[in-house]
Design an enzyme around this catalytic site. Sequence first.
Site, PDB file in Angstrom:
ATOM      1  N   ASP A 304       0.843  -1.194   0.000  1.00  8.47           N
ATOM      2  CA  ASP A 304       0.000   0.000   0.000  1.00  8.47           C
ATOM      3  C   ASP A 304       0.887   1.255   0.000  1.00  8.47           C
ATOM      4  OD1 ASP A 304      -2.212   1.652   0.054  1.00  8.47           O
ATOM      5  OD2 ASP A 304      -3.205   0.599   1.680  1.00  8.47           O
ATOM      6  N   GLU A 503     -10.323   6.831   4.545  1.00 10.09           N
ATOM      7  CA  GLU A 503      -9.189   6.446   5.396  1.00 10.09           C
ATOM      8  C   GLU A 503      -9.268   7.084   6.774  1.00 10.09           C
ATOM      9  OE1 GLU A 503      -5.494   5.435   3.499  1.00 10.09           O
ATOM     10  OE2 GLU A 503      -6.238   6.299   1.641  1.00 10.09           O
TER      11      GLU A 503
HETATM   12  C1  BGC Z   1      -3.668   9.487  -1.803  1.00  9.44           C
HETATM   13  C2  BGC Z   1      -4.484   8.277  -1.506  1.00  9.44           C
HETATM   14  C3  BGC Z   1      -3.757   7.463  -0.522  1.00  9.44           C
HETATM   15  C4  BGC Z   1      -3.395   8.267   0.711  1.00  9.44           C
HETATM   16  C5  BGC Z   1      -2.578   7.481   1.672  1.00  9.44           C
HETATM   17  C6  BGC Z   1      -3.346  10.220  -0.542  1.00  9.44           C
HETATM   18  O1  BGC Z   1      -2.531  11.283  -0.817  1.00  9.44           O
HETATM   19  O2  BGC Z   1      -4.344  10.314  -2.680  1.00  9.44           O
HETATM   20  O3  BGC Z   1      -4.745   7.534  -2.649  1.00  9.44           O
HETATM   21  O4  BGC Z   1      -4.568   6.402  -0.177  1.00  9.44           O
HETATM   22  O5  BGC Z   1      -2.696   9.409   0.365  1.00  9.44           O
HETATM   23  O6  BGC Z   1      -2.525   8.033   2.918  1.00  9.44           O
HETATM   24  C1  BGC Z   2      -5.189   2.910   0.494  1.00 10.03           C
HETATM   25  C2  BGC Z   2      -5.492   1.862  -0.524  1.00 10.03           C
HETATM   26  C3  BGC Z   2      -5.467   2.470  -1.899  1.00 10.03           C
HETATM   27  C4  BGC Z   2      -4.150   3.153  -2.135  1.00 10.03           C
HETATM   28  C5  BGC Z   2      -4.044   3.833  -3.474  1.00 10.03           C
HETATM   29  C6  BGC Z   2      -3.955   3.667   0.162  1.00 10.03           C
HETATM   30  O1  BGC Z   2      -3.761   4.705   1.046  1.00 10.03           O
HETATM   31  O2  BGC Z   2      -5.030   2.303   1.754  1.00 10.03           O
HETATM   32  O3  BGC Z   2      -6.708   1.255  -0.254  1.00 10.03           O
HETATM   33  O4  BGC Z   2      -5.683   1.468  -2.855  1.00 10.03           O
HETATM   34  O5  BGC Z   2      -3.940   4.122  -1.146  1.00 10.03           O
HETATM   35  O6  BGC Z   2      -4.820   4.953  -3.528  1.00 10.03           O
END
Ligand code: BGC
Ligand code: BGC
Length: 812
Positions: A304, A503
């Site tokens: 991830d 998130e």
């Molecule tokens: C991204 C997300 C990602 C997240 C992780 C963001 O900046 O756009 O896709 O899941 O950071 O913390």
């Molecule tokens: C998230 C994932 C996601 C990835 C890409 C991460 O922060 O936990 O679920 O697929 O970002 O955006």
Amino acid sequence: MAQPALADPPGTAHPAIWPQYHYPPTTDAATEARIADLLRRMTLEEKVGQMVQGDINSTTPEDLRRYHLGAVLNGGNSGPGNNDKALAPEWLKLADAYWAASTDRSQGGVGIPVIWGTDAVHGHSNIIGATLFPHNIGLGATHDPALIERIGAATAEEIRATGIEWTFAPTVTVPQDYRWGRAYEGYSSDPALVSQFVGAMLRGLQGPPDGHNLIASGKVIASTKHFIGDGATTNGVDQGDAAIPETALRDIHGAPYGPAIEGGVATIMASFSSWQGVKMAGNHSLLTGVLKDRMNFGGFVVSDWNAHGQVEHCTNASCPETVLAGVDMVMAPDSWKDMVTSLIAQVRGGVIPMARIDEAVTRILRVKARLGLFDAGAPSTRPLAGQWALLGSPAHRAVAREAVRKSLVLLKNDGVLPLHGKARLLVAGDGADDIARAAGGWTISWQGTGLTRADFPGATSLWQGLKSAVEAAGGQAELAPDGHYTQRPDAAVVVFGERPYAEFQGDLKSLQLTPDLTAPWETMRRLRAQHIPVVAVMLTGRPLFVNPALNAADAFVVAWLPGSEGEGLADVLVGDAGGHPRFAMTGKLPTAWPRTARAADGVLFPFGYGLTWRDRTRDWTPLSEDPGVAPTGDARRWFANGQPASGWSLRVEAADGSGSTRVTTVPVDALGGRVHVTARDFAVQEGARRFAVDDGAATIALMPPAPLDLAREANGDVMLLLTVRVAAAPAHAALGATCNGTPCTANVPVVLPANDRWVRYGLPLKCLAAHGADVSRLGEAFRLSVEGTSDFTIGEVRLGNDAETLLPCPNP
Ligand code: BGC
Ligand code: BGC
């Protein structure tokens, strides 16, 4: 079965006690020979490149040509040209550019085509105009695997229209604590229900378990996530620790991986979270021992978003541990270049054996071969590419509308529902005409924030759906968000609930709405007092304590996060011209509903509960309206309503450390009269503080009760948001923070022009980190330093993503 050895350190899994599965996809001899041949000809640089995935906001086609990256992704806030609202044709154009760079062999090299991953988690949800299906928790309420398969198929087609071939879905988490801000991404808290859906979603997205040539058949590859135990973290903390025994990890959180593997899932994403204190991205016993060796997963493991940086001994720039543990592709969105460099050095230095690299690359190439990628040509030349009519097509919207109908769960009905088609209807509540609210997080932007009606072409709000349904049957409808109607209605529908989040920004301390979201409950009470029957409709990613609304309304419907097809609600709620239902009410709770804001206080409605049109709740005994815990404010709001958040302090400090004044009551003269602090209105009366600074330097600071850890937020795209109105601009201004412990002060120069209107400025937390703040332990989390005579009013300081004006981050 082997007994777990007692001497094993925590976080060590015992593969022998886990189930074995069959992985259907196979490769034929010719493909194996082709992969072996490629592997023989690839340089170490090319091999390592295949194993690294960069984000499109930080990776150009030229980078791909040079570093041979195996994949790109668009994170939640990323889009072509750094614009997450870029229109669909731009995505396809960029896909072509990446593909061309990846396959360019003019400077030598084998030129393996790149793949692009996207979070198409409820439809192709990053793309404007795509069909937005209900988020997974709503699908869990449908109990309809065949519908799930059709949703997967529609989503695959829309993804393929934009030239993308990989989705980071389905999320097969089994959330056990709904305070978790990602709980809505999971179908259910019940492992059996989740498991029932996995195969169906995979068939929809990828095709048959052993399918090949996915590109030719209009399919994409999927990624079940997040392996493993993401829904088991203590207190539902995102990216937290699952402190549970191995058997619970296996039986609850591992259950959906059986159907995932037997459904032929091409990729599996390792979780950000840890198990028994060990980060998943570094857990060899689970990634290799259990997933690959025991469960026979034959696709590849992707990590991830910079999750490797959280593994012990690792940074975002370097983490041999993650590859050694079994991660085949490292998601290194903005750190990919360092990752490539460090991995190459680690292979050369013998830290990572070549065999491990070859295994990882072989797995990646097998998946690419299964896609039919080697012979597919540029993304725009593939089946379905550029067929823009597929995005939000009537056929797909019809599937989404059906999903909305089937996802509704009826918790109370004294008989007011279904509404008579000829009724005069009042539609109220702040969520009624707000598609962004109905869509939730992971919609166009990462957190689903910063969106307007114009970002949802072709979509229908709940209000629009209700209005057209009653009008079609001969009734009338009026929209009045605050409930103040112009014509007395026969019945009212009041829509309320959560605001979008994704998130960790959606994590809660207790299962309740913040007080600013409960105003519609007053509307319900007022209407009821006027003897107008009230139907409460809740937009939410999870069950929450809502007893006051359950008491106040005559009927209560949970609509979850339904997405773009608001008519689905009206289909069920509004009957025909004769007052008969047009559709059955069938949804059932995919998880239990709590009695109070504390899950430990027990269940109000059990898993599987849901009334049908036959059921009446006429003998409603009023529920206790005591949430059992104090209401919690929004932890991301540091300053609002003229006050620092509870436990925080607001200070005015002299630049040279010669003095400091804590601001409690106003007006007050701080720093011996150099800074005059008074109250001003913002949002509410006296909801802001005005600072009139005499010539000289001063700092306005906000200090949390304990050091603040914002590492996750800074890894993501979270910003510090300052709402300020500047009457006289300071000669110099800087935003910054200090750290607790070893001194580190970030000071980012900013320009705050005097324009005498409210502006919500955003500064990425990443920028504070780049300027030297240790974001894992902030002492003064907010510092606005000014020099020269100035006059400005601060309305709000908080974390978020919805900046009006983005402050540039100068080079440190
Ligand atoms: C991204 C997300 C990602 C997240 C992780 C963001 O900046 O756009 O896709 O899941 O950071 O913390
Ligand atoms: C998230 C994932 C996601 C990835 C890409 C991460 O922060 O936990 O679920 O697929 O970002 O955006």
